[in-house]
Structures are given as C-alpha cells and as structure tokens.
Design an enzyme around this catalytic site. Structure first.
Site, short mmCIF file in Angstrom:
data_model
loop_
_atom_site.label_atom_id
_atom_site.label_comp_id
_atom_site.label_asym_id
_atom_site.label_seq_id
_atom_site.Cartn_x
_atom_site.Cartn_y
_atom_site.Cartn_z
N GLY A 62 0.80 -1.22 0.00
CA GLY A 62 0.00 0.00 0.00
C GLY A 62 0.83 1.27 0.00
N GLY B 193 8.56 -4.84 4.97
CA GLY B 193 8.43 -5.15 6.39
C GLY B 193 7.25 -6.06 6.66
N THR C 198 4.86 -8.10 10.09
CA THR C 198 4.55 -8.21 11.52
C THR C 198 4.23 -9.67 11.85
OG1 THR C 198 2.20 -7.74 11.18
CG2 THR C 198 3.63 -5.87 11.70
N GLY D 171 2.64 -6.20 22.56
CA GLY D 171 2.46 -7.32 21.64
C GLY D 171 3.31 -7.24 20.39
N GLN D 172 4.23 -6.25 20.35
CA GLN D 172 5.08 -6.10 19.17
C GLN D 172 6.54 -5.88 19.57
OE1 GLN D 172 3.54 -3.00 16.55
NE2 GLN D 172 2.46 -4.55 15.36
N TYR E 266 8.62 -6.42 16.35
CA TYR E 266 8.43 -5.34 15.37
C TYR E 266 9.02 -4.02 15.88
CZ TYR E 266 5.98 -2.30 12.04
OH TYR E 266 5.68 -1.37 11.08
N GLY F 86 2.70 6.56 11.19
CA GLY F 86 1.75 6.01 12.15
C GLY F 86 0.78 5.10 11.41
#
Length: 248
Positions: free
Chosen positions: A15, A92, A94, A151-152, A155, A186
């Site tokens: 995207g 990249g 996740t 939770g990352q 990443y 963001g």
C-alpha cells in the site's frame, strides 16, 4: 550512464510502496522494484492499476533472506541501469504476540525481514552511491519503533534498529553527499488496515489527535521531500508522520 534517475524500492507492491513508486515515477524516476517470488500476472496487474508503463519499472527477484543471491540480483539491476539515485527500504512484516507467548520463529522472522535485510539491500546501493558521490536513502520505520507497542516486541525492536542504522550510515555517507533518513509512519490507510473491522479502525482513530488514519500519499510525500533538492541538507533524521499519536 542514463540521464534518467533511478530509485530502488523494496516492498514496492504494498500500500505505501505503491504510492511511493507512483510519486517517484511522476517525478521522472525509473523504478527497480524488488519482488519475491516473481509473479507475472500480479506484476502486470500492479502496473496497470498504477498506470505505469513496462519501461517505468524493472522487477528484480530478490529473496532478501538469501544474502548472496539478493546482493547479486541488486548489483546486476544497478549495472543494467548504470546508476542508482534513491533507495527506499520499505519492506516489512509483523508477527504479533505478547513476549511471553512469542516464539523464536516469530521473533526471527520479523528481525530478519525488517532489519537484517537492510544490510543485504543497502550495501550494494550505498557502494554505488559512494562511487557516484551522491544519493538519497530513506528507511521506513514506524511510530512503534519510537514508542514501542504492546504485543510487538519483535516489530518495535526491528523498527527502532532501523533508526540506529540510519543515524550511523548518515555519518558515513555525508562526505560523499549521501543523505540517509527515516520516515516513521503512524497508522496508515493501506488495504491491510482498511480491511479491519470498522469498530477497530474507529478505536485506532480515537487515539490519534488528528482523529484519522494517514493517507499513503502523505507518507510518500514525506519520502519525496527527503529525496528532492529541498531535502539536500537533511540527514540522520527521523520524520514522524503519525497525526500526533506520538510527539517527541
């Protein structure tokens, strides 16, 4: 050497990557797009959807986790074009999980794809830029590389590492007129994000002072500023495009 400027973009078909390529082509650049695997139908569909000509883009098969093969493919593409003026490290992934439950595989996949492959892609490009005594490198990090995210851990670590890498490389490249910077987006309205449930999107927007997601074009515009003549005195910096979600 061709007079047309050349930009190598990883994650070009995503995207944000698609919008970066669109704005680069509009500015007159030839694109070298790294892809894995090569899928002719997908590539043709992407070219058509973006309004590109075949001559606008050179697709290069690069499994970025195969260092030797990827390096050779990138070197071959640069040699064929005769120059490389811009590198955008945008690829990249996740693999989210709380650290307590995160597997070593989840950790390694993200670190390898988001951080380790920066070496593979950037070194042959950087060496060519040193030879040319000019170039612009923009590494795409994330707001979560600045503030961290529950939770990352994988990443966030990878995206923070990109910022450290950028600051170091900017110092090495400066004497050769190579500027190296970060764009840290963001939450952005990519197809992956907009496919989420409406209530989830609204909960994200509620956390953002500007009360909306970024448009991919806004992220790409930041990249274009850094690679333009107006960004010639900017290096080693992180440009945050996050709607005020994290102010620092």
């Amino acid at each position: 050497m061709s007079e047309q400027k050349v930009a190598l973009v990883t994650g070009a078909l995503g995207g944000i990557g698609s919008e970066i390529c669109r704005q680069l082509v509009t500015a007159g650049y030839k694109i070298i797009a790294t892809v894995v695997p090569r899928e002719e139908d997908r590539e043709k569909q992407w070219l058509q959807s973006e309004g590109f000509q075949d001559s606008d883009v050179r697709f290069v098969l690069t499994d970025l986790n195969n260092h030797e093969a990827a390096t050779a493919a990138i070197q071959e593409a640069i040699a064929a074009e005769g120059r490389v003026d811009v590198l955008v490290n945008n690829a990249g992934i996740t693999r989210d999980a709380t650290f307590k439950k995160m597997s070593y595989e989840q950790w390694s996949q993200v670190i390898d794809t988001n951080l380790k492959t920066l070496f593979t892609v950037t070194q042959p490009v950087f060496n060519k830029m040193l030879e040319q005594k000019s170039g612009r490198i923009v590494n795409i990090s994330s707001v979560n590389g600045l503030k961290g995210q529950f939770g990352q851990a994988n990443y966030s670590a990878s995206k923070a590492g990109i910022i450290g890498f950028t600051k170091a490389l900017a110092q090495e490249g400066a004497r050769s007129n190579i500027c190296v910077n970060v764009v840290a987006p963001g939450y952005t309205a990519t197809p992956m994000v907009t496919a989420m449930r409406e209530d989830v999107i609204k909960s994200i927007e509620a956390q953002i002072p500007l009360q909306r997601l970024a448009a991919p074009a806004e992220i790409a515009a930041a990249v274009m500023y850094l690679v333009s003549e107006h960004g010639a005195y900017v290096t080693g910096e992180t440009l945050s495009i996050n709607g005020g979600l994290y102010m620092h």
